[in-house]
Design a protein around this motif. Sequence first.
Motif, PDB file in Angstrom:
ATOM      1  N   PHE A   8       0.831  -1.198   0.000  1.00 39.96           N
ATOM      2  CA  PHE A   8       0.000   0.000   0.000  1.00 39.96           C
ATOM      3  C   PHE A   8       0.871   1.256   0.000  1.00 39.96           C
ATOM      4  CE2 PHE A   8      -2.281   3.319   2.378  1.00 39.96           C
ATOM      5  CZ  PHE A   8      -3.326   3.526   1.501  1.00 39.96           C
ATOM      6  N   ILE A   9       1.854   1.303   0.879  1.00 40.10           N
ATOM      7  CA  ILE A   9       2.761   2.455   0.944  1.00 40.10           C
ATOM      8  C   ILE A   9       3.522   2.595  -0.370  1.00 40.10           C
ATOM      9  CG2 ILE A   9       4.835   3.364   2.070  1.00 40.10           C
ATOM     10  CD1 ILE A   9       3.777   2.078   4.679  1.00 40.10           C
ATOM     11  N   GLY A  10       4.019   1.493  -0.894  1.00 45.27           N
ATOM     12  CA  GLY A  10       4.758   1.525  -2.149  1.00 45.27           C
ATOM     13  C   GLY A  10       3.911   2.011  -3.312  1.00 45.27           C
ATOM     14  N   THR A  11       2.658   1.619  -3.347  1.00 44.17           N
ATOM     15  CA  THR A  11       1.766   2.060  -4.417  1.00 44.17           C
ATOM     16  C   THR A  11       1.534   3.566  -4.355  1.00 44.17           C
ATOM     17  OG1 THR A  11       0.674  -0.089  -4.425  1.00 44.17           O
ATOM     18  CG2 THR A  11      -0.521   1.750  -5.418  1.00 44.17           C
ATOM     19  N   ILE A  12       1.287   4.081  -3.156  1.00 48.94           N
ATOM     20  CA  ILE A  12       1.081   5.520  -2.999  1.00 48.94           C
ATOM     21  C   ILE A  12       2.345   6.288  -3.394  1.00 48.94           C
ATOM     22  CG2 ILE A  12       0.577   7.358  -1.328  1.00 48.94           C
ATOM     23  CD1 ILE A  12      -1.810   5.513  -2.026  1.00 48.94           C
ATOM     24  N   VAL A  13       3.502   5.825  -2.931  1.00 48.53           N
ATOM     25  CA  VAL A  13       4.769   6.497  -3.264  1.00 48.53           C
ATOM     26  C   VAL A  13       5.029   6.432  -4.764  1.00 48.53           C
ATOM     27  CG1 VAL A  13       7.275   6.416  -2.924  1.00 48.53           C
ATOM     28  CG2 VAL A  13       5.749   6.168  -0.976  1.00 48.53           C
ATOM     29  N   LEU A  14       4.722   5.312  -5.393  1.00 51.18           N
ATOM     30  CA  LEU A  14       4.937   5.169  -6.833  1.00 51.18           C
ATOM     31  C   LEU A  14       4.053   6.122  -7.628  1.00 51.18           C
ATOM     32  CD1 LEU A  14       6.509   3.565  -8.933  1.00 51.18           C
ATOM     33  CD2 LEU A  14       4.689   1.880  -8.914  1.00 51.18           C
ATOM     34  N   ILE A  15       2.814   6.272  -7.229  1.00 56.78           N
ATOM     35  CA  ILE A  15       1.912   7.204  -7.914  1.00 56.78           C
ATOM     36  C   ILE A  15       2.420   8.631  -7.768  1.00 56.78           C
ATOM     37  CG2 ILE A  15      -0.409   8.203  -7.862  1.00 56.78           C
ATOM     38  CD1 ILE A  15      -1.400   5.351  -7.146  1.00 56.78           C
ATOM     39  N   VAL A  16       2.822   8.998  -6.550  1.00 55.23           N
ATOM     40  CA  VAL A  16       3.359  10.345  -6.324  1.00 55.23           C
ATOM     41  C   VAL A  16       4.635  10.551  -7.133  1.00 55.23           C
ATOM     42  CG1 VAL A  16       4.360  11.867  -4.568  1.00 55.23           C
ATOM     43  CG2 VAL A  16       2.259  10.613  -4.080  1.00 55.23           C
ATOM     44  N   LEU A  17       5.507   9.555  -7.162  1.00 48.72           N
ATOM     45  CA  LEU A  17       6.750   9.650  -7.928  1.00 48.72           C
ATOM     46  C   LEU A  17       6.477   9.913  -9.397  1.00 48.72           C
ATOM     47  CD1 LEU A  17       9.903   9.079  -8.281  1.00 48.72           C
ATOM     48  CD2 LEU A  17       9.181   6.759  -8.824  1.00 48.72           C
ATOM     49  N   VAL A  18       5.574   9.170  -9.992  1.00 53.38           N
ATOM     50  CA  VAL A  18       5.300   9.315 -11.419  1.00 53.38           C
ATOM     51  C   VAL A  18       4.685  10.685 -11.724  1.00 53.38           C
ATOM     52  CG1 VAL A  18       3.881   8.434 -13.304  1.00 53.38           C
ATOM     53  CG2 VAL A  18       5.125   6.854 -11.855  1.00 53.38           C
ATOM     54  N   VAL A  19       3.750  11.125 -10.906  1.00 55.27           N
ATOM     55  CA  VAL A  19       3.102  12.414 -11.156  1.00 55.27           C
ATOM     56  C   VAL A  19       4.087  13.565 -11.003  1.00 55.27           C
ATOM     57  CG1 VAL A  19       1.354  14.012 -10.286  1.00 55.27           C
ATOM     58  CG2 VAL A  19       0.794  11.595 -10.589  1.00 55.27           C
ATOM     59  N   VAL A  20       4.847  13.571  -9.915  1.00 58.27           N
ATOM     60  CA  VAL A  20       5.817  14.652  -9.679  1.00 58.27           C
ATOM     61  C   VAL A  20       6.902  14.638 -10.748  1.00 58.27           C
ATOM     62  CG1 VAL A  20       7.594  15.464  -8.071  1.00 58.27           C
ATOM     63  CG2 VAL A  20       5.350  14.834  -7.224  1.00 58.27           C
ATOM     64  N   TYR A  21       7.390  13.461 -11.093  1.00 56.16           N
ATOM     65  CA  TYR A  21       8.432  13.358 -12.111  1.00 56.16           C
ATOM     66  C   TYR A  21       7.933  13.864 -13.467  1.00 56.16           C
ATOM     67  CZ  TYR A  21      12.154  11.413 -14.947  1.00 56.16           C
ATOM     68  OH  TYR A  21      13.188  11.268 -15.820  1.00 56.16           O
ATOM     69  N   ALA A  22       6.726  13.504 -13.838  1.00 52.91           N
ATOM     70  CA  ALA A  22       6.183  13.941 -15.119  1.00 52.91           C
ATOM     71  C   ALA A  22       6.002  15.456 -15.159  1.00 52.91           C
ATOM     72  CB  ALA A  22       4.847  13.248 -15.385  1.00 52.91           C
ATOM     73  N   VAL A  46      12.412  10.811 -24.685  1.00 52.86           N
ATOM     74  CA  VAL A  46      12.722   9.378 -24.619  1.00 52.86           C
ATOM     75  C   VAL A  46      13.585   9.093 -23.391  1.00 52.86           C
ATOM     76  CG1 VAL A  46      14.031   7.533 -25.731  1.00 52.86           C
ATOM     77  CG2 VAL A  46      12.426   8.888 -27.067  1.00 52.86           C
ATOM     78  N   THR A  47      14.580   9.939 -23.157  1.00 58.42           N
ATOM     79  CA  THR A  47      15.458   9.751 -22.004  1.00 58.42           C
ATOM     80  C   THR A  47      14.698   9.909 -20.693  1.00 58.42           C
ATOM     81  OG1 THR A  47      17.319  10.612 -23.283  1.00 58.42           O
ATOM     82  CG2 THR A  47      17.575  10.536 -20.894  1.00 58.42           C
ATOM     83  N   THR A  48      13.958  10.996 -20.555  1.00 54.65           N
ATOM     84  CA  THR A  48      13.228  11.195 -19.306  1.00 54.65           C
ATOM     85  C   THR A  48      12.066  10.213 -19.162  1.00 54.65           C
ATOM     86  OG1 THR A  48      11.889  12.942 -20.324  1.00 54.65           O
ATOM     87  CG2 THR A  48      13.832  13.623 -19.070  1.00 54.65           C
ATOM     88  N   GLY A  49      11.548   9.742 -20.276  1.00 52.15           N
ATOM     89  CA  GLY A  49      10.485   8.743 -20.212  1.00 52.15           C
ATOM     90  C   GLY A  49      10.966   7.405 -19.704  1.00 52.15           C
ATOM     91  N   LEU A  50      12.234   7.112 -19.891  1.00 56.20           N
ATOM     92  CA  LEU A  50      12.798   5.856 -19.398  1.00 56.20           C
ATOM     93  C   LEU A  50      13.488   6.013 -18.044  1.00 56.20           C
ATOM     94  CD1 LEU A  50      14.304   4.490 -22.717  1.00 56.20           C
ATOM     95  CD2 LEU A  50      12.232   3.723 -21.561  1.00 56.20           C
ATOM     96  N   LEU A  51      13.875   7.208 -17.690  1.00 59.78           N
ATOM     97  CA  LEU A  51      14.668   7.438 -16.482  1.00 59.78           C
ATOM     98  C   LEU A  51      13.878   7.214 -15.198  1.00 59.78           C
ATOM     99  CD1 LEU A  51      17.569   8.214 -15.894  1.00 59.78           C
ATOM    100  CD2 LEU A  51      16.854  10.581 -15.766  1.00 59.78           C
ATOM    101  N   TRP A  52      12.575   7.412 -15.206  1.00 55.88           N
ATOM    102  CA  TRP A  52      11.780   7.220 -13.998  1.00 55.88           C
ATOM    103  C   TRP A  52      11.708   5.761 -13.598  1.00 55.88           C
ATOM    104  CZ3 TRP A  52       7.425   4.236 -13.557  1.00 55.88           C
ATOM    105  CH2 TRP A  52       6.876   3.784 -14.749  1.00 55.88           C
ATOM    106  N   VAL A  53      12.053   4.873 -14.511  1.00 52.78           N
ATOM    107  CA  VAL A  53      11.974   3.442 -14.231  1.00 52.78           C
ATOM    108  C   VAL A  53      12.968   3.028 -13.140  1.00 52.78           C
ATOM    109  CG1 VAL A  53      12.302   1.155 -15.264  1.00 52.78           C
ATOM    110  CG2 VAL A  53      11.097   2.932 -16.522  1.00 52.78           C
ATOM    111  N   LEU A  54      14.117   3.688 -13.056  1.00 50.25           N
ATOM    112  CA  LEU A  54      15.131   3.303 -12.071  1.00 50.25           C
ATOM    113  C   LEU A  54      14.634   3.438 -10.627  1.00 50.25           C
ATOM    114  CD1 LEU A  54      18.269   4.805 -13.803  1.00 50.25           C
ATOM    115  CD2 LEU A  54      17.528   2.424 -13.754  1.00 50.25           C
ATOM    116  N   PRO A  55      14.117   4.602 -10.202  1.00 44.08           N
ATOM    117  CA  PRO A  55      13.604   4.644  -8.826  1.00 44.08           C
ATOM    118  C   PRO A  55      12.357   3.777  -8.639  1.00 44.08           C
ATOM    119  CG  PRO A  55      13.281   6.766  -9.910  1.00 44.08           C
ATOM    120  CD  PRO A  55      14.089   5.920 -10.831  1.00 44.08           C
ATOM    121  N   ALA A  56      11.546   3.640  -9.673  1.00 42.54           N
ATOM    122  CA  ALA A  56      10.363   2.784  -9.561  1.00 42.54           C
ATOM    123  C   ALA A  56      10.773   1.329  -9.378  1.00 42.54           C
ATOM    124  CB  ALA A  56       9.480   2.939 -10.795  1.00 42.54           C
TER     125      ALA A  56
END
Length: 69
Positions: A8-22, A46-56
């Motif tokens: 649950f915590i990981g899902t919330i953090v992942l959603i926040v990460l993707v939104v803030v990063y975008a 392309v670079t920034t679209g793939l870069l978020w995958v590392l912290p995720a």
Amino acid sequence: MPVRLKKFIGTIVLIVLVVVYAVLATAYASLHLADANGWVHLLYFVTTGLLWVLPAMLLIRWMEAKPKR
């Protein structure tokens, strides 16, 4: 920590990460790449679209880790 709570915590953090990063990646591109040609935009997105995958990936690995006993 129980597995369900970690997920649950990981899902919330992942959603926040993707939104803030975008938002940050798009804001940076709007401010600094406005006059660049199309190839620079393509390479940047392309670079920034793939870069978020590392912290995720690290976050998902933490979510799936077996609890220590």
